[in-house]
Design a protein around this motif. Structure first.
Motif, PDB file in Angstrom:
ATOM      1  N   THR A 242       0.679  -1.330   0.038  1.00 48.82           N
ATOM      2  CA  THR A 242      -0.206  -0.107  -0.077  1.00 48.82           C
ATOM      3  C   THR A 242       1.044   1.357   0.101  1.00 48.82           C
ATOM      4  OG1 THR A 242      -1.704  -1.431   1.082  1.00 48.82           O
ATOM      5  CG2 THR A 242      -1.704   1.212   1.247  1.00 48.82           C
ATOM      6  N   VAL A 243       1.781   1.405   1.004  1.00 50.09           N
ATOM      7  CA  VAL A 243       2.684   2.470   0.867  1.00 50.09           C
ATOM      8  C   VAL A 243       3.409   2.575  -0.129  1.00 50.09           C
ATOM      9  CG1 VAL A 243       4.741   3.478   2.173  1.00 50.09           C
ATOM     10  CG2 VAL A 243       2.672   2.500   3.445  1.00 50.09           C
ATOM     11  N   SER A 244       4.131   1.625  -0.791  1.00 50.85           N
ATOM     12  CA  SER A 244       5.063   1.580  -1.949  1.00 50.85           C
ATOM     13  C   SER A 244       3.985   2.021  -3.376  1.00 50.85           C
ATOM     14  CB  SER A 244       5.389   0.195  -2.519  1.00 50.85           C
ATOM     15  OG  SER A 244       6.202  -0.180  -1.196  1.00 50.85           O
ATOM     16  N   LEU A 245       2.943   1.464  -3.373  1.00 52.33           N
ATOM     17  CA  LEU A 245       2.124   1.926  -4.541  1.00 52.33           C
ATOM     18  C   LEU A 245       1.401   3.314  -4.578  1.00 52.33           C
ATOM     19  CD1 LEU A 245       0.212  -1.331  -5.384  1.00 52.33           C
ATOM     20  CD2 LEU A 245       1.891  -0.221  -6.773  1.00 52.33           C
ATOM     21  N   GLY A 246       1.181   3.708  -3.218  1.00 51.99           N
ATOM     22  CA  GLY A 246       0.682   5.042  -2.889  1.00 51.99           C
ATOM     23  C   GLY A 246       1.853   6.044  -3.249  1.00 51.99           C
ATOM     24  N   MET A 247       2.929   5.882  -3.180  1.00 52.60           N
ATOM     25  CA  MET A 247       3.957   6.883  -3.392  1.00 52.60           C
ATOM     26  C   MET A 247       4.085   7.097  -5.084  1.00 52.60           C
ATOM     27  SD  MET A 247       7.133   5.814  -0.804  1.00 52.60           S
ATOM     28  CE  MET A 247       6.912   5.929   1.094  1.00 52.60           C
ATOM     29  N   ILE A 248       3.833   5.932  -5.624  1.00 58.15           N
ATOM     30  CA  ILE A 248       3.978   5.856  -7.147  1.00 58.15           C
ATOM     31  C   ILE A 248       2.771   6.544  -7.795  1.00 58.15           C
ATOM     32  CG2 ILE A 248       4.333   4.535  -8.880  1.00 58.15           C
ATOM     33  CD1 ILE A 248       5.870   2.537  -7.425  1.00 58.15           C
ATOM     34  N   LEU A 249       1.470   5.836  -7.335  1.00 57.41           N
ATOM     35  CA  LEU A 249       0.156   6.200  -7.960  1.00 57.41           C
ATOM     36  C   LEU A 249      -0.387   7.796  -7.936  1.00 57.41           C
ATOM     37  CD1 LEU A 249      -1.568   2.951  -7.718  1.00 57.41           C
ATOM     38  CD2 LEU A 249      -0.342   3.764  -9.758  1.00 57.41           C
ATOM     39  N   PHE A 250       0.021   8.127  -6.412  1.00 60.22           N
ATOM     40  CA  PHE A 250      -0.753   9.572  -6.196  1.00 60.22           C
ATOM     41  C   PHE A 250       0.277  10.642  -5.906  1.00 60.22           C
ATOM     42  CE2 PHE A 250      -3.476   6.128  -4.324  1.00 60.22           C
ATOM     43  CZ  PHE A 250      -4.645   6.483  -5.130  1.00 60.22           C
ATOM     44  N   GLU A 251       0.168  11.873  -6.723  1.00 59.90           N
ATOM     45  CA  GLU A 251       1.091  13.059  -6.765  1.00 59.90           C
ATOM     46  C   GLU A 251       1.075  13.916  -5.284  1.00 59.90           C
ATOM     47  OE1 GLU A 251      -0.193  15.299  -9.872  1.00 59.90           O
ATOM     48  OE2 GLU A 251       0.325  13.872 -11.674  1.00 59.90           O
ATOM     49  N   ASP A 252       0.223  13.424  -4.484  1.00 64.99           N
ATOM     50  CA  ASP A 252       0.316  14.060  -3.357  1.00 64.99           C
ATOM     51  C   ASP A 252       1.229  13.794  -2.029  1.00 64.99           C
ATOM     52  OD1 ASP A 252      -1.014  11.980  -2.689  1.00 64.99           O
ATOM     53  OD2 ASP A 252      -2.612  12.850  -1.693  1.00 64.99           O
ATOM     54  N   VAL A 253       1.987  12.874  -2.610  1.00 62.50           N
ATOM     55  CA  VAL A 253       3.130  12.265  -1.474  1.00 62.50           C
ATOM     56  C   VAL A 253       4.352  13.072  -1.535  1.00 62.50           C
ATOM     57  CG1 VAL A 253       4.424  10.175  -0.886  1.00 62.50           C
ATOM     58  CG2 VAL A 253       2.027   9.851  -1.989  1.00 62.50           C
ATOM     59  N   LYS A 254       4.692  13.495  -0.345  1.00 57.63           N
ATOM     60  CA  LYS A 254       5.984  13.941  -0.265  1.00 57.63           C
ATOM     61  C   LYS A 254       6.610  13.567   0.712  1.00 57.63           C
ATOM     62  CE  LYS A 254       4.023  18.768  -1.869  1.00 57.63           C
ATOM     63  NZ  LYS A 254       3.725  20.142  -1.363  1.00 57.63           N
ATOM     64  N   ILE A 255       7.880  12.853   0.616  1.00 55.75           N
ATOM     65  CA  ILE A 255       8.456  12.077   1.464  1.00 55.75           C
ATOM     66  C   ILE A 255       9.963  12.786   1.977  1.00 55.75           C
ATOM     67  CG2 ILE A 255       9.796   9.804   1.812  1.00 55.75           C
ATOM     68  CD1 ILE A 255       6.952   9.665   1.970  1.00 55.75           C
ATOM     69  N   SER A 256      10.163  12.680   3.138  1.00 57.63           N
ATOM     70  CA  SER A 256      11.641  13.259   3.870  1.00 57.63           C
ATOM     71  C   SER A 256      12.262  11.923   4.377  1.00 57.63           C
ATOM     72  CB  SER A 256      11.453  14.337   4.725  1.00 57.63           C
ATOM     73  OG  SER A 256      10.805  13.794   5.998  1.00 57.63           O
ATOM     74  N   ILE A 257      13.597  12.197   4.605  1.00 59.15           N
ATOM     75  CA  ILE A 257      14.395  11.004   5.109  1.00 59.15           C
ATOM     76  C   ILE A 257      13.907  10.511   6.588  1.00 59.15           C
ATOM     77  CG2 ILE A 257      16.675  10.172   6.161  1.00 59.15           C
ATOM     78  CD1 ILE A 257      17.855  12.300   4.257  1.00 59.15           C
ATOM     79  N   LEU A 258      13.459  11.674   7.625  1.00 59.47           N
ATOM     80  CA  LEU A 258      12.894  11.266   8.600  1.00 59.47           C
ATOM     81  C   LEU A 258      11.347  10.407   8.520  1.00 59.47           C
ATOM     82  CD1 LEU A 258      13.925  14.044  11.190  1.00 59.47           C
ATOM     83  CD2 LEU A 258      14.747  11.660  11.267  1.00 59.47           C
ATOM     84  N   ASN A 259      10.776  11.130   7.607  1.00 59.64           N
ATOM     85  CA  ASN A 259       9.429  10.360   7.290  1.00 59.64           C
ATOM     86  C   ASN A 259       9.549   9.129   6.725  1.00 59.64           C
ATOM     87  OD1 ASN A 259       6.867  10.380   5.129  1.00 59.64           O
ATOM     88  ND2 ASN A 259       6.470  11.021   7.235  1.00 59.64           N
ATOM     89  N   SER A 260      10.411   8.804   5.816  1.00 60.45           N
ATOM     90  CA  SER A 260      10.800   7.426   5.365  1.00 60.45           C
ATOM     91  C   SER A 260      11.179   6.386   6.555  1.00 60.45           C
ATOM     92  CB  SER A 260      11.555   7.620   4.203  1.00 60.45           C
ATOM     93  OG  SER A 260      11.183   8.230   3.194  1.00 60.45           O
ATOM     94  N   THR A 261      11.852   6.981   7.495  1.00 61.13           N
ATOM     95  CA  THR A 261      12.389   6.131   8.442  1.00 61.13           C
ATOM     96  C   THR A 261      11.412   5.476   9.316  1.00 61.13           C
ATOM     97  OG1 THR A 261      14.559   7.296   8.812  1.00 61.13           O
ATOM     98  CG2 THR A 261      14.055   6.122  10.602  1.00 61.13           C
ATOM     99  N   GLY A 262      10.277   6.627   9.731  1.00 65.55           N
ATOM    100  CA  GLY A 262       9.253   6.063  10.452  1.00 65.55           C
ATOM    101  C   GLY A 262       8.167   5.285   9.560  1.00 65.55           C
TER     102      GLY A 262
END
Length: 304
Positions: A242-262
């Motif tokens: 879900t998380v992986s596809l959500g990052m690819i399919l939807f343009e509203d995703v903004k990820i930082s290093i700390l956010n990715s760590t969480g």
């Protein structure tokens, strides 16, 4: 189902959570009646006693669905899925207090890692929206209550998966209809929705409604066969996809290093939980086998 709901609510701006929930209940009842008519399942008789006993479960389900659908209007799919992991800790505590079930230290550790990962992801969310966080918090609380009540009420009513699904959706209709008519203007504003006749939108909507029925039935079945905690965390393991596809399919995703760590920490906690439950199941099977051998008078094999 999360992807289809997100597409319906955010991509097409279908801001009608009450109407969507109402349609989900109607479609579920139609599918159950159709399956019963063909003899695939047997639905329980209509009973005021059963309706009264199922009412608390339906109320929790209704709040969790409405709040979850509303949260998806403001949160990205990865953040929604990650923040929902807090449900597992609530269920773990609820099982200890309400159902008097004990869990191993490894289970507590894995669920705590999930919780800490969710908190870190939440604090570093670049798309933070306060309303979305309020809705997802409500959703997590009532999801936990819902899962705990499935186990308890299922034992009290003796209803099977389809019986609980039938009563749950039937009782939710007046709740959803009242909320939509009396406390919102959805029935009036939906007439001006620009994609109402769009084949692509209607296809997504139909799939979303059908998946809602399948999901609810699976939740009832899994919780009755296993436990509320297993249902909660099993649902979280799918979030890797879900998380992986959500990052690819939807343009509203903004990820930082700390956010990715969480996000990664929360997913790691899910897998650690699965391993801890696997170890626990192996230990139970070994103990059961040893007990059976002793009852049958067979000597126990020892390793040297």
């Amino acid at each position: 189902m999360t992807f289809f709901n997100k597409a319906v609510l955010s991509v097409y701006q279908f801001s009608f959570p009450g109407v969507l929930t109402l349609l989900q209940a109607v479609v579920a009842l139609l599918l159950l009646q159709l399956a019963s008519g063909f003899g695939f399942i047997t639905l329980p008789p209509r009973s005021f006693r059963l309706a009264r006993e199922m009412a608390p479960l339906t109320l929790c389900w209704w709040i969790y669905v409405i709040s979850g659908v509303s949260a998806l209007q403001y949160l990205t799919v990865p953040m929604f899925s990650t923040l929902r992991k807090t449900t597992s800790l609530m269920v773990l505590i609820g099982e200890s207090i309400y159902l008097h079930k004990s869990s191993t230290p490894k289970v507590w550790m894995s669920v705590s890692i999930m919780m800490l990962g969710s908190v870190l992801a939440g604090f570093t969310d670049l798309t933070y929206h306060p309303r979305g966080y309020i809705y997802v918090s409500i959703c997590s609380i009532f999801t936990a209550l819902y899962l705990l009540l499935i186990s308890k009420i299922g034992q009290q009513t003796k209803l099977d998966t389809f019986g609980m699904l039938y009563y749950n959706n039937a009782l939710s209709l007046p709740l959803t209809l009242s909320q939509t008519v009396l406390f919102s203007d959805e029935f009036h504003t939906i007439r001006s929705f620009p994609h109402l006749a769009s084949p692509r939108f209607l296809s997504l909507l139909i799939v979303s409604l059908a998946l809602a029925t399948i999901l609810n039935g699976s939740i009832f079945l899994c919780t009755q066969v296993t436990s509320p905690l297993v249902t909660s965390v099993t649902g979280q393991v799918k979030d890797l996809l879900t998380v992986s596809l959500g990052m690819i399919l939807f343009e509203d995703v903004k990820i930082s290093i700390l956010n990715s760590t969480g996000l990664v920490a929360a997913l790691l906690g899910s897998f650690l939980f699965s391993y801890a439950k696997y170890e626990q199941q192996v230990a139970k099977s070994t103990l059961a086998g040893s007990t059976k051998d002793e009852k049958d008078g067979k000597p126990r094999m020892t390793q040297r």
